[in-house]
Scaffold this motif. Structure first.
Motif, PDB file in Angstrom:
ATOM      1  N   PHE A   1       0.826  -1.205   0.000  1.00 36.60           N
ATOM      2  CA  PHE A   1       0.000   0.000   0.000  1.00 36.60           C
ATOM      3  C   PHE A   1       0.862   1.257   0.000  1.00 36.60           C
ATOM      4  CE2 PHE A   1      -2.326   3.309   2.382  1.00 36.60           C
ATOM      5  CZ  PHE A   1      -3.413   3.459   1.527  1.00 36.60           C
ATOM      6  N   ALA A   2       1.925   1.266   0.820  1.00 35.20           N
ATOM      7  CA  ALA A   2       2.829   2.427   0.842  1.00 35.20           C
ATOM      8  C   ALA A   2       3.521   2.600  -0.506  1.00 35.20           C
ATOM      9  CB  ALA A   2       3.862   2.261   1.957  1.00 35.20           C
ATOM     10  N   ALA A   3       3.900   1.480  -1.150  1.00 32.04           N
ATOM     11  CA  ALA A   3       4.523   1.581  -2.467  1.00 32.04           C
ATOM     12  C   ALA A   3       3.535   2.108  -3.509  1.00 32.04           C
ATOM     13  CB  ALA A   3       5.052   0.212  -2.897  1.00 32.04           C
ATOM     14  N   LEU A   4       2.276   1.692  -3.406  1.00 31.92           N
ATOM     15  CA  LEU A   4       1.257   2.189  -4.333  1.00 31.92           C
ATOM     16  C   LEU A   4       1.039   3.687  -4.155  1.00 31.92           C
ATOM     17  CD1 LEU A   4      -0.957   1.635  -6.440  1.00 31.92           C
ATOM     18  CD2 LEU A   4      -2.512   1.126  -4.550  1.00 31.92           C
ATOM     19  N   ILE A   5       0.998   4.145  -2.904  1.00 29.57           N
ATOM     20  CA  ILE A   5       0.849   5.583  -2.643  1.00 29.57           C
ATOM     21  C   ILE A   5       2.067   6.344  -3.152  1.00 29.57           C
ATOM     22  CG2 ILE A   5       0.617   7.323  -0.841  1.00 29.57           C
ATOM     23  CD1 ILE A   5      -1.896   5.709  -1.401  1.00 29.57           C
ATOM     24  N   GLY A   6       3.256   5.766  -2.960  1.00 20.52           N
ATOM     25  CA  GLY A   6       4.463   6.431  -3.427  1.00 20.52           C
ATOM     26  C   GLY A   6       4.499   6.614  -4.935  1.00 20.52           C
ATOM     27  N   VAL A   7       3.857   5.695  -5.680  1.00 22.60           N
ATOM     28  CA  VAL A   7       3.838   5.800  -7.137  1.00 22.60           C
ATOM     29  C   VAL A   7       2.700   6.691  -7.624  1.00 22.60           C
ATOM     30  CG1 VAL A   7       3.564   4.493  -9.274  1.00 22.60           C
ATOM     31  CG2 VAL A   7       4.966   3.573  -7.419  1.00 22.60           C
ATOM     32  N   SER A   8       1.509   6.563  -7.002  1.00 27.57           N
ATOM     33  CA  SER A   8       0.324   7.241  -7.527  1.00 27.57           C
ATOM     34  C   SER A   8       0.117   8.644  -6.968  1.00 27.57           C
ATOM     35  CB  SER A   8      -0.929   6.401  -7.223  1.00 27.57           C
ATOM     36  OG  SER A   8      -1.096   6.219  -5.812  1.00 27.57           O
ATOM     37  N   TYR A   9       0.631   8.926  -5.761  1.00 24.31           N
ATOM     38  CA  TYR A   9       0.330  10.226  -5.157  1.00 24.31           C
ATOM     39  C   TYR A   9       0.873  11.407  -5.963  1.00 24.31           C
ATOM     40  CZ  TYR A   9       0.092  14.089  -1.890  1.00 24.31           C
ATOM     41  OH  TYR A   9      -0.163  15.301  -1.326  1.00 24.31           O
ATOM     42  N   PRO A  10       2.093  11.347  -6.515  1.00 28.69           N
ATOM     43  CA  PRO A  10       2.544  12.502  -7.317  1.00 28.69           C
ATOM     44  C   PRO A  10       1.610  12.820  -8.485  1.00 28.69           C
ATOM     45  CG  PRO A  10       4.397  11.096  -6.769  1.00 28.69           C
ATOM     46  CD  PRO A  10       3.172  10.358  -6.339  1.00 28.69           C
ATOM     47  N   TRP A  11       1.053  11.803  -9.124  1.00 26.74           N
ATOM     48  CA  TRP A  11       0.121  12.045 -10.220  1.00 26.74           C
ATOM     49  C   TRP A  11      -1.186  12.634  -9.711  1.00 26.74           C
ATOM     50  CZ3 TRP A  11       2.044  11.706 -14.990  1.00 26.74           C
ATOM     51  CH2 TRP A  11       3.186  10.925 -15.179  1.00 26.74           C
ATOM     52  N   ILE A  12      -1.670  12.124  -8.580  1.00 20.00           N
ATOM     53  CA  ILE A  12      -2.900  12.676  -8.001  1.00 20.00           C
ATOM     54  C   ILE A  12      -2.697  14.134  -7.605  1.00 20.00           C
ATOM     55  CG2 ILE A  12      -4.542  12.446  -6.101  1.00 20.00           C
ATOM     56  CD1 ILE A  12      -3.961   9.475  -6.056  1.00 20.00           C
ATOM     57  N   HIS A  13      -1.572  14.410  -6.964  1.00 22.52           N
ATOM     58  CA  HIS A  13      -1.293  15.787  -6.532  1.00 22.52           C
ATOM     59  C   HIS A  13      -1.125  16.714  -7.734  1.00 22.52           C
ATOM     60  CE1 HIS A  13       0.184  18.975  -3.956  1.00 22.52           C
ATOM     61  NE2 HIS A  13       1.241  19.105  -4.737  1.00 22.52           N
ATOM     62  N   ALA A  14      -0.419  16.243  -8.766  1.00 23.06           N
ATOM     63  CA  ALA A  14      -0.221  17.073  -9.953  1.00 23.06           C
ATOM     64  C   ALA A  14      -1.543  17.342 -10.670  1.00 23.06           C
ATOM     65  CB  ALA A  14       0.765  16.392 -10.900  1.00 23.06           C
ATOM     66  N   THR A  15      -2.412  16.332 -10.730  1.00 25.01           N
ATOM     67  CA  THR A  15      -3.718  16.521 -11.370  1.00 25.01           C
ATOM     68  C   THR A  15      -4.562  17.524 -10.603  1.00 25.01           C
ATOM     69  OG1 THR A  15      -3.644  14.249 -12.185  1.00 25.01           O
ATOM     70  CG2 THR A  15      -5.785  15.346 -12.181  1.00 25.01           C
ATOM     71  N   ASN A  16      -4.572  17.393  -9.280  1.00 25.11           N
ATOM     72  CA  ASN A  16      -5.356  18.314  -8.453  1.00 25.11           C
ATOM     73  C   ASN A  16      -4.845  19.736  -8.565  1.00 25.11           C
ATOM     74  OD1 ASN A  16      -7.230  19.164  -6.403  1.00 25.11           O
ATOM     75  ND2 ASN A  16      -5.558  19.081  -4.937  1.00 25.11           N
ATOM     76  N   GLU A  17      -3.533  19.904  -8.500  1.00 28.36           N
ATOM     77  CA  GLU A  17      -2.966  21.248  -8.599  1.00 28.36           C
ATOM     78  C   GLU A  17      -3.169  21.834  -9.993  1.00 28.36           C
ATOM     79  OE1 GLU A  17      -1.715  23.076  -6.172  1.00 28.36           O
ATOM     80  OE2 GLU A  17      -2.170  21.478  -4.743  1.00 28.36           O
ATOM     81  N   GLY A  18      -3.063  20.990 -11.021  1.00 29.53           N
ATOM     82  CA  GLY A  18      -3.279  21.488 -12.372  1.00 29.53           C
ATOM     83  C   GLY A  18      -4.708  21.944 -12.606  1.00 29.53           C
ATOM     84  N   LEU A  19      -5.676  21.157 -12.119  1.00 30.90           N
ATOM     85  CA  LEU A  19      -7.080  21.564 -12.258  1.00 30.90           C
ATOM     86  C   LEU A  19      -7.356  22.846 -11.479  1.00 30.90           C
ATOM     87  CD1 LEU A  19      -8.998  18.156 -12.056  1.00 30.90           C
ATOM     88  CD2 LEU A  19      -8.782  19.661 -14.033  1.00 30.90           C
ATOM     89  N   SER A  20      -6.820  22.930 -10.267  1.00 33.88           N
ATOM     90  CA  SER A  20      -7.036  24.132  -9.464  1.00 33.88           C
ATOM     91  C   SER A  20      -6.436  25.357 -10.145  1.00 33.88           C
ATOM     92  CB  SER A  20      -6.417  23.954  -8.071  1.00 33.88           C
ATOM     93  OG  SER A  20      -7.005  22.870  -7.390  1.00 33.88           O
ATOM     94  N   PHE A  21      -5.246  25.208 -10.702  1.00 30.65           N
ATOM     95  CA  PHE A  21      -4.615  26.335 -11.393  1.00 30.65           C
ATOM     96  C   PHE A  21      -5.417  26.742 -12.627  1.00 30.65           C
ATOM     97  CE2 PHE A  21      -1.713  27.830 -14.727  1.00 30.65           C
ATOM     98  CZ  PHE A  21      -1.221  28.970 -14.119  1.00 30.65           C
ATOM     99  N   ALA A  22      -5.923  25.751 -13.358  1.00 32.23           N
ATOM    100  CA  ALA A  22      -6.706  26.067 -14.562  1.00 32.23           C
ATOM    101  C   ALA A  22      -7.982  26.818 -14.200  1.00 32.23           C
ATOM    102  CB  ALA A  22      -7.030  24.779 -15.317  1.00 32.23           C
ATOM    103  N   TYR A  23      -8.687  26.352 -13.160  1.00 33.09           N
ATOM    104  CA  TYR A  23      -9.908  27.037 -12.746  1.00 33.09           C
ATOM    105  C   TYR A  23      -9.617  28.437 -12.228  1.00 33.09           C
ATOM    106  CZ  TYR A  23     -13.382  23.328 -13.238  1.00 33.09           C
ATOM    107  OH  TYR A  23     -14.273  22.415 -13.741  1.00 33.09           O
ATOM    108  N   GLN A  24      -8.542  28.596 -11.481  1.00 32.07           N
ATOM    109  CA  GLN A  24      -8.202  29.921 -10.965  1.00 32.07           C
ATOM    110  C   GLN A  24      -7.823  30.877 -12.092  1.00 32.07           C
ATOM    111  OE1 GLN A  24      -5.188  29.390  -7.975  1.00 32.07           O
ATOM    112  NE2 GLN A  24      -6.454  28.020  -6.742  1.00 32.07           N
ATOM    113  N   LEU A  25      -7.103  30.359 -13.104  1.00 32.80           N
ATOM    114  CA  LEU A  25      -6.750  31.205 -14.238  1.00 32.80           C
ATOM    115  C   LEU A  25      -7.994  31.618 -15.026  1.00 32.80           C
ATOM    116  CD1 LEU A  25      -4.527  32.488 -15.959  1.00 32.80           C
ATOM    117  CD2 LEU A  25      -4.375  30.336 -17.228  1.00 32.80           C
ATOM    118  N   LEU A  26      -8.911  30.676 -15.231  1.00 33.22           N
ATOM    119  CA  LEU A  26     -10.149  31.008 -15.932  1.00 33.22           C
ATOM    120  C   LEU A  26     -11.003  31.977 -15.119  1.00 33.22           C
ATOM    121  CD1 LEU A  26     -11.119  27.496 -17.351  1.00 33.22           C
ATOM    122  CD2 LEU A  26     -10.151  29.432 -18.604  1.00 33.22           C
ATOM    123  N   TYR A  27     -10.988  31.810 -13.797  1.00 34.62           N
ATOM    124  CA  TYR A  27     -11.746  32.737 -12.944  1.00 34.62           C
ATOM    125  C   TYR A  27     -11.137  34.130 -12.992  1.00 34.62           C
ATOM    126  CZ  TYR A  27     -14.272  34.438  -8.842  1.00 34.62           C
ATOM    127  OH  TYR A  27     -15.082  35.163  -7.995  1.00 34.62           O
TER     128      TYR A  27
END
Length: 394
Positions: free
Chosen positions: A189-215
């Motif tokens: 489970f820790a290895a799965l989080i170590g692999v997938s969390y950077p992608w989850i974090h990057a996706t969340n930050e990218g969506l937030s940045f896109a919405y803030q820029l559009l706003y």
């Protein structure tokens, strides 16, 4: 206490939304730092710091629920005079005394929208914080493994069992398999989080940045993806809405007080408890902000006072040492200080003899000290190691 940042219309500015979004993180950092300082004298506060995520999530759940219930806005949004409205405003049923052509619109949040808002404001950030901590531990374990040239980091299965002499071999093997299976699940489970969390974090930050820029470009009314999923947008609260919210709070509390059941003494205790809870929730916003601000101000005051007390006293620089005296049998000094006392010529490659401070030509002083082992002017003992090269002639 409401802070109206300014702007025209009901649409908040980008800076209002940004400040409202960053307030919970700043409040958490301030509370954590404050508890850490108090824990130096009260060790029991370390129990709260050990469960920092759970404690802050519980605190924000209470504050967010109360704020959404009373003001239709989150804790930070209500602090800046903002409220949430559904994109699709429901139409109220016309009362019997009104004409059929008149339509009344209800912009209040529904219970489902308030519940989902708490989920997006409290529960999702809590899980994100836990995933962040797991990812940091996994990354640290991988870094240690790479530094020490180890393979896969696993739990110590041999040390997990404390086999006693009376335990049978079959029970020991079954317990070992259970522990190893649990350890393997945790590791995977820790290895799965170590692999997938950077992608989850990057996706969340990218969506937030896109919405803030559009706003910011006025291309959307949603400041973040969470508000878009909920179908809510944030707007400024008008004076009429503030008055309506105050009357709604009073009606809700009167209704709760009327529902009290039991003997008179129990009703009194319940009424006192509810009154204290209402007062605490009403002043929670200003109380938290004022307490953190007061604590930081007092800390700055005492730190500056301690720095003033512990600061070293600044003394004037000591006077330069007196010039060495010329020996009776030593070489006399030339009137022109740019001349070498040995060759009486313009100094070439000037060098100083550190034992006396007089400057000579390098070749002249090197030969003199090598032969006589002393300064030619003061006759003080010296060696060639005391010769220092000067890079500009004074």
């Amino acid at each position: 206490m409401l802070f109206q940042v300014g702007g025209q219309g009901a649409r908040p500015t980008f800076f209002e939304m940004s400040a409202a979004q960053q307030l919970p993180a700043s409040l958490r950092a301030a509370l954590t730092y404050s508890l850490g300082v108090f824990a130096l004298r009260r060790p029991f506060l370390h129990n709260i710091l050990d469960y920092e995520d759970e404690f802050f999530a519980l605190l924000m759940a209470v504050l967010e629920s109360h704020s959404l219930r009373t003001t239709d806005g989150s804790f930070s949004e209500s602090l800046y005079g903002l409220r949430r409205r559904p994109v699709k405003v429901a139409v109220k049923r016309s009362s019997p005394g009104t004409e059929s052509s008149d339509k009344a619109y209800d912009s209040a949040l529904r219970r489902r929208q308030k519940t989902l808002s708490v989920v997006f404001l409290v529960i999702l950030p809590y899980f994100k914080s836990k995933l962040q901590s797991i990812y940091n531990k996994e990354r640290e374990a991988r870094l240690q493994a790479s530094l020490w040239d180890q393979g896969e980091v696993r739990f110590d299965e041999a040390g997990a069992l404390d086999q006693q002499g009376e335990t049978s071999q079959a029970q020991a093997e079954s317990t070992t398999r259970e522990v190893s299976h649990l350890a393997r699940l945790k590791t995977n489970f820790a290895a799965l989080i170590g692999v997938s969390y950077p992608w989850i974090h990057a996706t969340n930050e990218g969506l937030s940045f896109a919405y803030q820029l559009l706003y910011l470009l006025d291309a959307t009314k949603f400041y973040g993806p969470g508000l878009h999923v909920l179908g809510l947008h944030v707007c400024r609260a008008t004076g009429q809405e503030l008055m309506d919210s105050s009357s709604r709070i009073a009606r809700i509390r009167n209704r709760e007080l009327e529902r009290l059941r039991g003997p008179p003494w129990l009703k009194t205790v319940q009424r006192v408890f509810l009154s204290c809870m209402y007062t605490t929730l009403d002043y929670a916003q200003t109380g938290l902000i004022a307490a953190v601000f007061f604590f930081k101000m007092m800390e700055w005051w005492y730190e500056s006072a301690e720095e003033r007390m512990s600061a070293p006293t600044v003394y004037p620089p000591p006077p330069p040492p007196p010039l060495p005296k010329v020996a009776k049998d030593g070489l006399p000094l030339q009137p022109d200080r740019t001349l070498c006392p040995l060759c009486c010529q313009k100094r070439n490659n000037p060098s100083v003899l550190s034992v006396s401070g007089f400057v000579f030509c390098y070749s002249c002083i090197f030969k003199s000290v090598s032969q006589h082992k002393r300064c030619p002017v003061t006759l003080m003992p010296a060696t060639v190691e005391h010769i220092r090269r000067l890079f500009h002639d004074l």
